[in-house]
Design an enzyme around this catalytic site. Structure first.
Site, PDB file in Angstrom:
ATOM      1  N   ASP A   1     -22.061  28.478  18.813  1.00 58.18           N
ATOM      2  CA  ASP A   1     -20.993  26.790  19.379  1.00 58.18           C
ATOM      3  C   ASP A   1     -21.421  27.051  20.758  1.00 58.18           C
ATOM      4  O   ASP A   1     -22.623  27.459  21.304  1.00 58.18           O
ATOM      5  CB  ASP A   1     -19.922  27.582  19.049  1.00 58.18           C
ATOM      6  CG  ASP A   1     -19.551  29.510  19.427  1.00 58.18           C
ATOM      7  OD1 ASP A   1     -20.347  29.320  19.850  1.00 58.18           O
ATOM      8  OD2 ASP A   1     -18.565  29.620  18.212  1.00 58.18           O
TER       9      ASP A   1
ATOM     10  N   SER B   1     -15.702  39.490  19.174  1.00 59.53           N
ATOM     11  CA  SER B   1     -15.992  38.272  18.053  1.00 59.53           C
ATOM     12  C   SER B   1     -17.561  38.497  18.159  1.00 59.53           C
ATOM     13  O   SER B   1     -18.377  37.735  17.319  1.00 59.53           O
ATOM     14  CB  SER B   1     -16.131  36.824  18.491  1.00 59.53           C
ATOM     15  OG  SER B   1     -16.770  36.957  20.427  1.00 59.53           O
TER      16      SER B   1
ATOM     17  N   HIS C   1     -20.871  31.346  21.733  1.00 55.59           N
ATOM     18  CA  HIS C   1     -21.315  32.539  20.940  1.00 55.59           C
ATOM     19  C   HIS C   1     -23.024  32.177  20.983  1.00 55.59           C
ATOM     20  O   HIS C   1     -22.879  31.395  20.213  1.00 55.59           O
ATOM     21  CB  HIS C   1     -20.782  32.388  20.097  1.00 55.59           C
ATOM     22  CG  HIS C   1     -19.023  33.309  19.736  1.00 55.59           C
ATOM     23  ND1 HIS C   1     -18.109  32.759  19.444  1.00 55.59           N
ATOM     24  CD2 HIS C   1     -19.097  34.277  20.830  1.00 55.59           C
ATOM     25  CE1 HIS C   1     -16.663  33.310  19.846  1.00 55.59           C
ATOM     26  NE2 HIS C   1     -17.245  34.334  20.042  1.00 55.59           N
TER      27      HIS C   1
END
Ligand SMILES: *[C@@H]1O[C@H](CO)[C@@H](O)[C@H](O)[C@H]1NC(C)=O
Ligand SMILES: *[C@@H]1O[C@H](CO)[C@@H](O)[C@H](O)[C@H]1NC(C)=O
Ligand SMILES: *[C@@H]1O[C@H](CO)[C@@H](O)[C@H](O)[C@H]1NC(C)=O
Ligand SMILES: *[C@@H]1O[C@H](CO)[C@@H](O)[C@H](O)[C@H]1NC(C)=O
Length: 379
Positions: free
Chosen positions: A326, A42, A329
Site C-alpha cells: 500500500d 503494523s 507497508h
C-alpha cells in the site's frame, strides 16, 4: 565400567545428532526455540486490531491476497517479516495474535503487535484505539500468569520463558504517527530529534527490562526502515518523489541509539542474556541499489489518504516486483529479504549486530551442551 563409557558416548552422540538436526531447519518439526513472543506495530500485527475501534486495521481485501488463509489483519499481501522468520525457526504454525489465542497455543508464543502502536503511549491514537508497547507488555504479563498455571508454578514458567525468543519491532509510528504529525501531537515542539530518540530509547529500555524480569533472555531488536522513503510521507510532504530527508535523519538517530542500547544491555547482563540489532535501514539502502524490485515509487494496491489499501480494489499482479503493497507497508517480497537478513546474515554481517538470529538461537544449544557436560555426565 566399559559398558558405562560406551553408553555415555552413545548418549553424547545422540545428543549431538539431535542438535545437528535442530539446526537444519528442524527437519523433525522441532523449532529452534520452543516459543516466540512478538511486540510491535503494523509490520508484525496479525489481527490484534481487528476488533478495535481504529482506522488502523487491514482485515479486508486486498490485504492477505497471497496469504494461505486470505484476510487476517496483516498489513501486507502475504506473510510479514516475523511470519517468515518464524518459519525459518521451524514453527509449523504462525504465532497467534493475542486477540485470538486459546489454550495450549500460548506455550509456543503470542503476537502482541498492533497497527499504529508505538513506544509512546499516545502514538497512533489519532487513528483510534491502539495497543501501545506498555499495553502489549501488560498482555504478556497475563500470558505469563497463564503459562505459570499451565506448568504448575511461577518458577517453571520462568525457566520455560528463558528459552524463548523475543522479537521487538517498534518505533516507526513514534515518528510517522506522532513526531511528524504536529497537528495531533506536540512532541516535535517539546523535543529535538536527538532528545526525542533518547526519550524513546529510555522508554523502550524500561520495557525490555520489565520483559527481562519475566524471563526474556534472547532479544531481537529491529531498527527502523527508511521511514522518509515511504510513499505516504513522500506524498504528504510533496517532495516530488524524493525521500523526506528530515524524517530519515530523525529515524537514523533512533537507530544509532538503539544499536548503542544493544551494546549497553549486552554489557550489563551476564552471558545468558543476549540482544541483537537488525539494521533494517542499511538493508533498505542495499536493496534500493539492486534491480530486485522494479517498482518502488508506487503501491501495489490503490491506496487512500491513510496510506492503506482502498477496500476491495484490485491489487497489482506482479507483486514480487513491488517494494510497497500500500502506501506505507512493504510487500511479502520485501519482507522475505528482510527476514533472510535478520535470520542469516552470514554473507552480510553488517546488517545484524553483533550477530543474526541463527547464531542467537544456536548459542543456547552450545550452552546446553556445556551444561550437559558438567552436570549430567559426571558420575
Ligand atoms: C482465530 O483462531 C481460529 C482458530 O485457530 C481461526 O479459525 C480464526 O481464523 C482466527 N481468527 C483470527 C481473527 O485470527
Ligand atoms: C518532479 O520530478 C520529475 C521526474 O523526476 C521531473 O521531471 C519534474 O521536473 C519534477 N518537478 C518538479 C516541480 O521539481
Ligand atoms: C546462511 O547463509 C549462507 C550464505 O548466504 C548459506 O550458505 C547458509 O546455508 C545459510 N545457513 C542457514 C542455516 O540457512
Ligand atoms: C565437554 O567436556 C570435554 C572434556 O572436558 C571437552 O573436551 C568438550 O569440549 C566439552 N564439550 C562442550 C560442548 O563443552
Amino acid at each position: 565400567m566399559m559398558a558405562c563409557e560406551t553408553n555415555k558416548r552413545l548418549f553424547v552422540m545422540l545428543l549431538l545428532f539431535l542438535v545437528a538436526n535442530c539446526m537444519q531447519h528442524s527437519v523433525h518439526g522441532v523449532p529452534q526455540v520452543p516459543c516466540l513472543f512478538i511486540f510491535g506495530d503494523s509490520l508484525s500485527d496479525s489481527g490484534n486490531n481487528n476488533d478495535l475501534q481504529t482506522a488502523a486495521k487491514s482485515n479486508y481485501e486486498p490485504y492477505g491476497v497471497d496469504f494461505p488463509t486470505g484476510v487476517t489483519g496483516r498489513f501486507t499481501n502475504g506473510r510479514t517479516e516475523i511470519d517468515i522468520i518464524s518459519q525459518f525457526l521451524g514453527f509449523e504454525k504462525f504465532i497467534p495474535p493475542f486477540a485470538n489465542t486459546s489454550g495450549a497455543d500460548i506455550l509456543k508464543g503470542v503476537n502482541y503487535a498492533s497497527g499504529g502502536a508505538g513506544i509512546r503511549v499516545e502514538t497512533g491514537s489519532h487513528w483510534g484505539d491502539v495497543i501501545s508497547l506498555e499495553l502489549q507488555l501488560k498482555h504478556h504479563m497475563a500470558t505469563v500468569s497463564q503459562i505459570a498455571s499451565r506448568l504448575g508454578s511461577r518458577d517453571l514458567a520462568q525457566q520455560y520463558l528463558e528459552k524463548c525468543l523475543y522479537y521487538v519491532n517498534i518505533g516507526s509510528n513514534d515518528y510517522m504517527d506522532n513526531y511528524f504529525v504536529p497537528e495531533f501531537y506536540p512532541s516535535s515542539s517539546i523535543y529535538s530529534p536527538e532528545q526525542y530518540a533518547q526519550v524513546l530509547i529510555e522508554e523502550l529500555s524500561q520495557n525490555l527490562l520489565a520483559l527481562h524480569d519475566v524471563g526474556a533472555r534472547k532479544y531481537v531488536l529491529a531498527g527502523l526502515g527508511l521511514l522518509g522513503c515511504t510513499l505516504g510521507e513522500i506524498y504528504s510532504y510533496g517532495t516530488n518523489g524524493s525521500c523526506v530527508e528530515e524524517i530519515n535523519a530523525a529515524s537514523t538517530i533512533f537507530n544509532n541509539d538503539l544499536k548503542a542500547l544493544v551494546d549497553q544491555l549486552n554489557n550489563k547482563f551476564s552471558a545468558n542474556s543476549k540482544f541483537i540489532f537488525i539494521d533494517t535501514a542499511l538493508k533498505a539502502l542495499q536493496l534500493g541499489n539492486t534491480d530486485d524490485f522494479k517498482v518502488s515509487n508506487a503501491g501495489c494496491c490503490p491506496w487512500g489518504t491513510l496510506g492503506q489499501c482502498i477496500p476491495d480494489q484490485k491489487p497489482c499482479y506482479n507483486r514480487k516486483d513491488y517494494v510497497f503493497f500500500d502506501g506505507v507497508h512493504p510487500t511479502e517480497a520485501w519482507n522475505l529479504l528482510n527476514a533472510i537478513t535478520a535470520y542469516n546474515s552470514t554473507s552480510d554481517p553488517a546488517t545484524a549486530y553483533p550477530t543474526d538470529i541463527l547464531h542467537l538461537v544456536n548459542s543456547e544449544i552450545k550452552e546446553e551442551l556445556e551444561f550437559a557436560n558438567e552436570s549430567r555426565f559426571t558420575t
